[in-house]
Design a protein around this motif. Sequence first.
Motif, PDB file in Angstrom:
ATOM      1  N   GLU A   1       0.813  -1.208   0.000  1.00  0.00           N
ATOM      2  CA  GLU A   1       0.000   0.000   0.000  1.00  0.00           C
ATOM      3  C   GLU A   1       0.852   1.266   0.000  1.00  0.00           C
ATOM      4  O   GLU A   1       1.587   1.537   0.949  1.00  0.00           O
ATOM      5  N   SER A   2       0.777   2.040  -1.097  1.00  0.00           N
ATOM      6  CA  SER A   2       1.463   3.341  -1.222  1.00  0.00           C
ATOM      7  C   SER A   2       2.954   3.244  -0.922  1.00  0.00           C
ATOM      8  O   SER A   2       3.552   4.174  -0.378  1.00  0.00           O
TER       9      SER A   2
ATOM     10  N   HIS B   1       5.488   6.011  -1.611  1.00  0.00           N
ATOM     11  CA  HIS B   1       5.478   7.221  -0.797  1.00  0.00           C
ATOM     12  C   HIS B   1       6.189   7.030   0.553  1.00  0.00           C
ATOM     13  O   HIS B   1       6.177   7.938   1.390  1.00  0.00           O
TER      14      HIS B   1
ATOM     15  N   ASP C   1      -7.127   9.661  -0.933  1.00  0.00           N
ATOM     16  CA  ASP C   1      -5.969   9.857  -1.795  1.00  0.00           C
ATOM     17  C   ASP C   1      -5.026  10.852  -1.126  1.00  0.00           C
ATOM     18  O   ASP C   1      -5.453  11.889  -0.609  1.00  0.00           O
ATOM     19  N   GLY C   2      -3.730  10.552  -1.141  1.00  0.00           N
ATOM     20  CA  GLY C   2      -2.760  11.461  -0.544  1.00  0.00           C
ATOM     21  C   GLY C   2      -2.813  11.412   0.971  1.00  0.00           C
ATOM     22  O   GLY C   2      -3.616  10.699   1.573  1.00  0.00           O
TER      23      GLY C   2
ATOM     24  N   CYS D   1     -14.556   8.342  -0.915  1.00  0.00           N
ATOM     25  CA  CYS D   1     -13.232   7.922  -0.465  1.00  0.00           C
ATOM     26  C   CYS D   1     -12.604   7.054  -1.546  1.00  0.00           C
ATOM     27  O   CYS D   1     -13.292   6.564  -2.450  1.00  0.00           O
ATOM     28  N   ARG D   2     -11.300   6.864  -1.448  1.00  0.00           N
ATOM     29  CA  ARG D   2     -10.586   6.020  -2.418  1.00  0.00           C
ATOM     30  C   ARG D   2     -10.966   4.562  -2.248  1.00  0.00           C
ATOM     31  O   ARG D   2     -11.119   3.827  -3.219  1.00  0.00           O
TER      32      ARG D   2
END
Length: 317
Positions: A67-68, A71, A190-191, A300-301
């Motif tokens: 997950e992500s 980042h 998101d973000g 939401c995402r």
Amino acid sequence: MTASQRATARVTVRVPAKVNLQLAVGPLRDDGYHDLVNVFHAVSLFDELTATESGAAGTFTVRVEGESAAHVPADSTNLAVRAAEALAKHAGQTAPDGHPYGAALLIRKAIPVAGGMAGGSADAAAALVACDALWGLGLSLGELMEIGAGIGSDVPFALLGGTAVGTGRGERLTPVPVTGSFHWVFALADGGLSTPQVYGECDRLRATAGEEVVWPSASEPLMAALRDGDARELGAALVNDLQPAALALRPSLARTLDAGRDAGALGAIVSGSGPTCAFLAGSAEHAREVSAALAGTGACRAAVTAEGPVPGAEIVS
């Protein structure tokens, strides 16, 4: 067991996310922190961290998947690396057999990144537990928590798990008795949101409103709901002093909270500094219904279900 008696060259640790059932933010201190009363609750969204002996003695590396992952820093600024380095320093850098402590860390992410659920702190806690076992140090939970507090305020709770009241910066913990388990839905955004930025916005909003900032304390209705296992009362008692700041910085979260309430959630709150939003449900089936409704709104995402409380960082292999 001493470092020269190591029984394994690979240790995998599972570590949970947290949601703040109450986040009461007190006055800004001279050291730049706020006095907090944080009611932490560990939930079944997990990262996994595997530690192995490093290819080059005395070095620390990290790789991130899931997950992500893009980042998450994959260098010495990663909290898991910082935790492993702090543990090595505590242990004296070099094992009794002359072997310098080091580790290669692999993090598999499922906890949202910069989502207000302490994913980075969870990884730091996992690194402490994994490297302690990898190096055969045999430190106590209290010793690991003391090292973890120097890495981040949420690290000690990721080690402890369950439900606990955190005071000071959140690192001084008192376990809270809980009856049964609670079912949650988390709306992922998101973000991310910067925790320092959210605290700064909280201070700005309070100053603008001329709000008197009082010394925080734990909510008695919330404590009673946890003791009684009463989901409806717990939902009504959820509170987060950072929520207005998170909504000011990310106004779209108001729509997410409204969507969860409209879907029948018993309680709705921004988790920590956000932007993840948490919704309390009455049962596992109810949580699935709220999750499906949230996902269908586009507010939401993604929406995921979990339950809590669950244990803190623990070795799984």
